[in-house]
Scaffold this active site. Sequence first.
Site, mmCIF file in Angstrom:
data_model
loop_
_atom_site.group_PDB
_atom_site.id
_atom_site.type_symbol
_atom_site.label_atom_id
_atom_site.label_comp_id
_atom_site.label_asym_id
_atom_site.label_seq_id
_atom_site.Cartn_x
_atom_site.Cartn_y
_atom_site.Cartn_z
ATOM 1 N N GLY A 194 52.075 36.439 74.006
ATOM 2 C CA GLY A 194 51.026 35.519 75.258
ATOM 3 C C GLY A 194 49.804 34.913 74.904
ATOM 4 C CB THR A 211 53.024 28.901 72.955
ATOM 5 O OG1 THR A 211 53.996 29.119 73.999
ATOM 6 C CG2 THR A 211 53.257 26.860 73.733
ATOM 7 C CG ASP A 216 59.072 38.947 69.515
ATOM 8 O OD1 ASP A 216 58.068 39.438 68.951
ATOM 9 O OD2 ASP A 216 58.737 37.582 69.838
#
Length: 293
Positions: free
Chosen positions: A206, A230, A83
Site C-alpha cells: 500500500g 496504484t 504477489d
Amino acid sequence: MPLVSTSSIVDAAREARVGAAAFNVIHLETAEALVSAAERAETPLILQISENCIRYHGALLPLTRATLALAEASTARVSVHLDHLTDAALVREGVDAGVSSVMVDASALPYEENVAATAELTAWCHDRGVYVEAELGEVGGKDGAHAPGTRTDPDEALAFVRATGVDALAVAVGSSHAMRERTTVLDKELIAALRAKLPVPLVLHGSSGVPDEELRRAIAAGMTKINISTHLVSVFTGSIRETLGREPELVDSRKYVRPAREAVAREAARLLGILGAKAEIPGQYAPQAPACG
C-alpha cells in the site's frame, strides 16, 4: 544480464539500509516501462505480478514468461516476484515458470490456518530455492475488507515468522492498498520495533498512498521492500486521458499507449532514486539490529 533473485535484491537493500523497490506489472507495456526505469536509474528492481493481474489475463504463463524475458534481457538487475497469491496451484505454477519469489497470502484465514498453509507452501518453495514473503497483520483497504487502523503486533509477528519459516514479512503500519492520494503517515515507532524484533526483512504494501519523504523515513526506521502499484497505474491512465483529450481522433492504441509507457518509466525511475538513496534522516527511528537470528 541473467535473471537475479529477489532475495539478492532485498538482502542487499536491507544491509545497505535502503529500499528494495517492488513495482507491479499490469500488462506488457508496464513491464517494459518498469524495466526501462531500472536501466535509467541503474537501480535493482523487483517486478511483481499479482494474483488479480493473473486472473485479469486469464492465465499465469503468458505475462509471467514475457516479464521473465524482459528481466533477463535487461542491463539492470531485475527479478520477478508473484504477489498476493492465495491459490497454492498458482504458487506452484509460478515457481515452475521460473520466478524467484512469491508472496503466499493466507491472511484471510484464521491465524492457525494461516500458519499451517503458509508453512507448508514455504517448505515447498524453499526445497526449490524460492524466496517466500507472507502477511500477518492485515494491510488496510485490501479488497475493502481490512480496517485502515490495523497494526501488526511485534510478538505475534515473531511467532509467525518462526512458525512458518518465511523469508520476509508484509506488516501493517498504517498504509492502505489502492490509495490515490499520497497523504499517509506511517507508524515509524512500530516499524522500528518490528525491525528490532524480527530476523527477516519488512515489506510495506500500500505504498502508493505514502509521500516520498515518508517512504524514506519508513526505510530509515527499518522497512526494506517497498511495494508500489496504484500510483504508477494512475500515471499510466492519466497520460492516456491527456493524450486522448488532446487528440480524440486517435484510433491506433500505440499512439496513446507509447506516451503512457514513457510517463510510467519516468516516474518509476524517479521513485527508484528516492527508494534507493541512503535514507540518512535524523531522529529516533534509526534501524536497529534484529533481536534474534
